[in-house]
Design an enzyme around this catalytic site. Structure first.
Site, mmCIF file in Angstrom:
data_model
loop_
_atom_site.group_PDB
_atom_site.id
_atom_site.type_symbol
_atom_site.label_atom_id
_atom_site.label_comp_id
_atom_site.label_asym_id
_atom_site.label_seq_id
_atom_site.Cartn_x
_atom_site.Cartn_y
_atom_site.Cartn_z
ATOM 1 N N GLY A 83 0.828 -1.193 0.000
ATOM 2 C CA GLY A 83 0.000 0.000 0.000
ATOM 3 C C GLY A 83 0.864 1.244 0.000
ATOM 4 O O GLY A 83 0.396 2.334 0.331
ATOM 5 N N SER A 159 0.256 -6.028 -5.734
ATOM 6 C CA SER A 159 -0.409 -4.860 -5.163
ATOM 7 C C SER A 159 0.388 -3.583 -5.485
ATOM 8 O O SER A 159 0.686 -3.320 -6.654
ATOM 9 C CB SER A 159 -0.611 -5.051 -3.660
ATOM 10 O OG SER A 159 -1.447 -4.040 -3.127
ATOM 11 N N ALA A 160 0.750 -2.803 -4.473
ATOM 12 C CA ALA A 160 1.513 -1.584 -4.746
ATOM 13 C C ALA A 160 2.831 -1.909 -5.436
ATOM 14 O O ALA A 160 3.340 -1.108 -6.232
ATOM 15 C CB ALA A 160 1.775 -0.827 -3.449
ATOM 16 N N ASP A 265 -11.307 -9.396 -5.262
ATOM 17 C CA ASP A 265 -10.499 -8.210 -4.976
ATOM 18 C C ASP A 265 -11.295 -6.967 -5.370
ATOM 19 O O ASP A 265 -11.747 -6.862 -6.515
ATOM 20 C CB ASP A 265 -9.206 -8.290 -5.786
ATOM 21 C CG ASP A 265 -8.286 -7.100 -5.576
ATOM 22 O OD1 ASP A 265 -8.616 -6.219 -4.760
ATOM 23 O OD2 ASP A 265 -7.230 -7.055 -6.242
ATOM 24 N N HIS A 295 -7.502 -9.978 -2.511
ATOM 25 C CA HIS A 295 -6.319 -9.200 -2.868
ATOM 26 C C HIS A 295 -5.076 -9.847 -2.251
ATOM 27 O O HIS A 295 -5.022 -10.108 -1.052
ATOM 28 C CB HIS A 295 -6.489 -7.769 -2.352
ATOM 29 C CG HIS A 295 -5.479 -6.804 -2.862
ATOM 30 N ND1 HIS A 295 -5.479 -6.324 -4.155
ATOM 31 C CD2 HIS A 295 -4.416 -6.209 -2.248
ATOM 32 C CE1 HIS A 295 -4.475 -5.480 -4.314
ATOM 33 N NE2 HIS A 295 -3.810 -5.394 -3.171
#
Length: 318
Positions: A83, A159-160, A265, A295
């Site tokens: 994140g 993700s990030a 997700d 996710h």
């Protein structure tokens, strides 16, 4: 199998004056193991990239490669999920995941420790990714010089981390990152790309209170990560919200891009939009979307991890 949520690893405190303090909770960590006499299948070691920024990377090398001097492996430069605000390349979760990639996909993995927000807001993580590539191309580390095929480099993240891989890839493809010879990127591997926008997607509305990535948490992490005053339509966040000419450069480079996601997700619709954008620009895209799964489920479900790594192995071998 328990699910991972970034919320478990941090506490966000909003002060009356509107400022935000982020208290990170300690995560289990793993040390590298580079001794070939140990009864392990993958060796690992750390190298400093930029001591001023406290960035570094962890290399993962399948041990059997040491005895095979005639074999050179593809290189996967990996960026962990976060994140943009939490976790580390030393986190046991990501250390173990990179070990599995190295062993099962038969690759050397370089997992990058990049700067986190809010202390270092974007584009700090994107800058660190490009700096890591320059460190790799110039390094005299024998695990790289002896065992890596520099013409087969892939940027990967979840993700990030996937967003970092994508954004760094855009910079490289557009020639904004400088000369990386002899390193040649062949493609991007994007797992559950962390993408935002001010207008909610259908999957975000449907899964607003998701146990792993509720919208309130996602919004807060973007608030912490983006430059002051920016909203979620900023180019660092909404990857499909603008006509970025650099996507065409990805096509012109002949790179392939793998995008994979899960139906459970909240960001799955945004990930599908990214696939559509890339395809419309003529980029060669390999997409894999499952009907179920949360996710970053590959980090907590061994079967999902195996399935993903099989896809990765096929992608980097074809």
């Amino acid at each position: 199998m328990s699910e991972r949520s970034e919320e478990q690893h941090m506490k966000i405190v909003k002060k009356p004056d509107g400022t935000v303090t982020l208290l990170r909770k300690p995560e289990p960590g793993s040390l590298p193991q580079s001794d070939p006499t140990l009864s392990i299948t993958v060796l690992s070691k750390d190298h400093t990239i930029n001591p001023h920024n406290n960035t570094w990377l962890r290399l993962f090398l399948p041990k059997q490669t040491i005895t095979d001097n005639n074999s050179k492996l593809p290189l996967i430069v990996f960026f962990h999920a976060s994140g943009f605000v939490t976790s580390s390349a030393a986190s046991t979760l990501f250390h173990d995941f990179c070990e599995k990639i190295a062993e099962d996909a038969a690759a050397v993995v370089a997992s990058v420790e990049y700067r986190l927000a809010p202390e270092h807001r974007l584009p700090a993580a994107y800058d660190d990714a490009v700096e890591a590539l320059h460190w790799i191309k110039a390094s005299k580390e024998e695990w790289l010089t002896k065992h890596v095929d520099y013409s087969r480099c892939y940027l990967m993240g979840n993700s990030a981390g996937a967003t970092i891989a994508y954004y760094a890839g855009l910079r490289v493809a557009a020639g904004e990152a400088g000369d990386l010879e002899p390193l040649k990127i062949q493609g991007l591997i994007l797992r559950h790309p962390y993408i935002g926008g001010t207008k909610r997607s259908e999957s975000e509305l449907r899964l607003e209170n998701d146990a792993v990535l509720p919208l309130s948490l996602s919004d807060m992490m973007w608030e912490l990560a983006l430059p002051f005053g920016a909203d979620r339509d900023h180019e660092y966040c909404n990857l499909t919200g603008m006509d970025d000419w650099r996507v065409e450069k990805v096509r012109d480079q002949g790179w392939r891009v793998m995008v994979s996601g899960s139906g459970g997700d909240p960001l799955v619709d945004r990930d599908r939009e990214l696939v559509k954008l890339l395809e419309e620009k003529g980029v060669c895209v390999v997409s894999e979307f499952e009907n179920e799964g949360s996710h970053c489920i590959e980090l907590t479900d061994p079967n999902k991890a195996k399935s993903l790594i099989r896809l990765v192995k096929h992608f980097i071998s074809s």
